[in-house]
Scaffold this active site. Structure first.
Site, PDB file in Angstrom:
ATOM      1  N   LYS A 178      -5.734  -7.594   3.000  1.00  0.00           N
ATOM      2  CA  LYS A 178      -6.685  -6.780   2.223  1.00  0.00           C
ATOM      3  C   LYS A 178      -5.844  -5.843   1.365  1.00  0.00           C
ATOM      4  O   LYS A 178      -5.367  -4.803   1.826  1.00  0.00           O
ATOM      5  CB  LYS A 178      -7.576  -5.987   3.179  1.00  0.00           C
ATOM      6  CG  LYS A 178      -8.894  -5.510   2.626  1.00  0.00           C
ATOM      7  CD  LYS A 178      -8.853  -4.611   1.429  1.00  0.00           C
ATOM      8  CE  LYS A 178      -8.688  -3.147   1.639  1.00  0.00           C
ATOM      9  NZ  LYS A 178      -8.608  -2.410   0.335  1.00  0.00           N
ATOM     10  N   CYS A 287       6.004   7.045  -0.729  1.00  0.00           N
ATOM     11  CA  CYS A 287       5.896   7.802   0.530  1.00  0.00           C
ATOM     12  C   CYS A 287       7.190   8.555   0.777  1.00  0.00           C
ATOM     13  O   CYS A 287       7.210   9.555   1.474  1.00  0.00           O
ATOM     14  CB  CYS A 287       5.673   6.864   1.699  1.00  0.00           C
ATOM     15  SG  CYS A 287       4.299   5.794   1.468  1.00  0.00           S
ATOM     16  N   GLU A 388       0.928  16.553   1.048  1.00  0.00           N
ATOM     17  CA  GLU A 388       1.414  15.443   0.225  1.00  0.00           C
ATOM     18  C   GLU A 388       0.639  15.419  -1.097  1.00  0.00           C
ATOM     19  O   GLU A 388      -0.586  15.355  -1.106  1.00  0.00           O
ATOM     20  CB  GLU A 388       1.234  14.114   0.956  1.00  0.00           C
ATOM     21  CG  GLU A 388       1.886  12.965   0.207  1.00  0.00           C
ATOM     22  CD  GLU A 388       1.852  11.652   0.973  1.00  0.00           C
ATOM     23  OE1 GLU A 388       0.802  11.328   1.550  1.00  0.00           O
ATOM     24  OE2 GLU A 388       2.892  10.953   0.965  1.00  0.00           O
TER      25      GLU A 388
HETATM   26  C1  UN1 Z   1       6.799   3.594   0.121  1.00  0.00           C
HETATM   27  O1  UN1 Z   1       6.822   4.495  -0.710  1.00  0.00           O
HETATM   28  O2  UN1 Z   1       5.800   3.448   0.853  1.00  0.00           O
HETATM   29  O3  UN1 Z   1      12.707   3.579   0.254  1.00  0.00           O
HETATM   30  C2  UN1 Z   1       7.864   2.583   0.268  1.00  0.00           C
HETATM   31  C3  UN1 Z   1      11.987   3.434  -0.734  1.00  0.00           C
HETATM   32  C4  UN1 Z   1      11.425   2.071  -1.037  1.00  0.00           C
HETATM   33  C5  UN1 Z   1      10.157   1.837  -0.286  1.00  0.00           C
HETATM   34  C6  UN1 Z   1       9.152   2.947  -0.394  1.00  0.00           C
HETATM   35  N1  UN1 Z   1      12.410   1.068  -0.691  1.00  0.00           N
HETATM   36  O4  UN1 Z   1      11.699   4.371  -1.462  1.00  0.00           O
END
Ligand code: UN1
Length: 503
Positions: A178, A287, A388
């Site tokens: 999904k 993230c 965040e």
């Molecule tokens: C994400 O932002 O969920 O280390 C993944 C990093 C990438 C992956 C990020 N290789 O920033």
């Protein structure tokens, strides 16, 4: 926007491309230009159930395909990603907005992950151990679990699906995928590549649609024992709650509020490079993005002025233009959320050093562009230093020494990534031990994880599972311990004693 002429996409269930039974659709658009990318099925609970049924049926034969043979398909998938890298990269710039180099990196991460997991087809090691008894053999083996519900975000629209789907398939699980509704065309191409590599029908299915319908149904479906979700903290908690009555295995990869520490002894120019890349790359929508920078008091002023100067030179625009550094953010509500944090920061008394506005010049108003934003003199307790934002906004915080810096870095609810710039080996080792995050970088920014080490975070970033590397196999398999007694008699563990040889 008119949908005439735009490509219409379908779900892939049991090896067939099918419309949603509702007949309803949603659109995917280019966040830089507003152009329509395609029209997608808005799937129902019934569509989701059909996909689960197909995956459940396929599981019974897929689990028995020898792992090296399952892996052969993944090797072909990886090769096909290589062949389609340019096309996928361009589509990613169009649908998700990240600039061309970064979109290429996203596809490369999927290539790396798929090759890595294909290699597991000939490893997937268990253990053999001695027994306490004579004439007894024992080992542990990994066995697949069943149907995986893979719920993926828009920010790494090819890489993150590969993090979940490649290990699931090599381990012998089947998948209902999904994808995020902001990047469905990329998800569709991803699945077509698996289909083209000869994956049997039903082993991988895609169901487009909203999280509150398709995602929630997967989580509540009794025949989906594994859920892997990358998303927000709120959706993560709801997913854990919804899956709890079924005692499902739930892997959650949630938020981050990652800090870069710059000590007084650091190479400041190198730190500025790392901060720019980690804070403003992917428009801050990783993230792992650096949304806080904790700076020693002696280097604070020079670092701040260099960073602001460099941030102001970054060029915003459409990621297919080669000289563009920063693309759009994903959609209007993201743009509004990011801007609301600028207002929150100003209201809290932080100093807005640069940015802080929606960019509209030279046609940027057709998309969702936000100027790279830096706040100075931020208190670690302020909301802009705690929550965040998921956009191109970072906060500079002063610290007098390593203890204060580590305390500030750890003072948030999340624990994904962290970094320290220092030339002092003692401080580097303190940071490696004491920064409470799943990933720590020394003399590099907070982004850039490679596929063969575990990826994930502590505290509210997740629930203890990891993706990537060997760690992923622990989620997509169950351990089974097997004892084989070939003594021909009853030997009771912990009760019957083996007579040791006389001294
Ligand atoms: C994400 O932002 O969920 O280390 C993944 C990093 C990438 C992956 C990020 N290789 O920033």
């Amino acid at each position: 926007m008119a949908t005439t002429g735009a490509k219409t996409y379908r779900n892939y269930i049991g090896g067939e491309w099918v419309d949603a039974t509702s007949g309803e659709t949603f659109e995917s658009t280019n966040p830089a230009t507003g152009e329509l990318i395609g029209v997608f099925p808005k799937s129902t609970v019934g569509d989701t159930d059909r996909a689960v049924e197909a995956a459940k049926d396929a599981y019974e034969s897929w689990r028995l395909v020898p792992a090296p043979k399952r892996a052969e398909i993944l090797f072909r998938v990886a090769q096909s990603f290589v062949e389609h890298k340019d096309e996928l990269t361009e589509l990613m710039v169009q649908e998700m907005g990240k600039v061309r180099a970064e979109a290429g990196g996203d596809v490369q991460e999927a290539i790396d992950m798929t090759y890595y997991m294909a290699g597991e087809g000939r490893r997937m090691f268990g253990q053999t151990t001695p027994s306490e008894m004579p004439d007894k053999f024992q080992m542990s083996v990994r066995l697949p679990v069943g149907v995986v519900g893979a719920i993926t975000p828009w920010n790494f629209p090819i890489a993150i699906p590969s993090w979940k789907i490649a290990p699931a398939l090599v381990c012998g699980d089947t998948v209902v995928f999904k994808p995020a509704t902001d990047t469905p065309a990329l998800a569709e191409r991803f699945v077509e590549i698996f289909e083209g590599a000869g994956l049997p029908p039903g082993v991988l299915n895609i169901v487009h649609g909203g999280g509150s319908v398709v995602g929630e149904r997967l989580v509540k479906h009794p025949d989906v024992p594994l859920i892997s979700l990358t998303g927000s903290r709120e959706v993560g908690i709801k997913t854990a709650e919804n899956g709890a009555p079924f005692l499902k295995h739930i892997h959650l990869e949630l938020g981050g509020k990652n800090a870069i520490i710059v000590m007084d002894d650091a190479d400041v120019d190198l730190a500025v490079d790392g901060i720019l890349w980690s804070a403003f790359g992917t428009s801050g929508q990783r993230c792992t993005a650096a949304s806080r920078v904790i700076v020693g008091s002696k280097v604070y002023e020079p670092l701040q002025s260099k960073l602001v100067e460099r941030a102001e030179q970054l060029k915003l625009g459409y990621g297919l233009d080669e000289d563009v550094d920063v693309g759009p953010v994903i959609n209007r509500s993201a743009l509004e959320k990011i801007h609301s944090y600028t207002e929150i920061g100003q209201g809290e008394g932080a100093k807005l050093l640069t940015g802080g506005e929606i960019a509209t010049e030279n046609g940027l108003d057709k998309g969702f562009f936000y100027r790279p934003t830096i706040f100075g003199d931020v208190d670690p307790e302020m909301r802009i230093a705690q929550e965040e934002i998921f956009g191109p906004t970072t906060a500079l915080i002063r610290a007098t020494d390593i203890d204060e810096a580590i305390r500030a870095a750890n003072s948030v609810e999340f624990g994904l990534s962290s970094s320290i710039f220092t030339r002092d080996v003692n401080k580097a080792f303190r940071a490696m031990r004491d920064l409470n995050t799943g990933i720590t970088y020394i003399n590099a920014g907070t982004t850039g994880a490679e596929v063969h080490l575990p990826f994930g975070g502590t505290k509210a970033t997740g629930n203890g599972h990891r993706e990537a590397g060997q760690a992923a196999l622990d989620f997509y398999t169950e351990w089974k311990s097997i004892y084989v007694d070939y003594s021909g008699k009853l030997q009771r563990a912990q009760i019957d004693e083996f007579e040791s040889p006389a001294p």
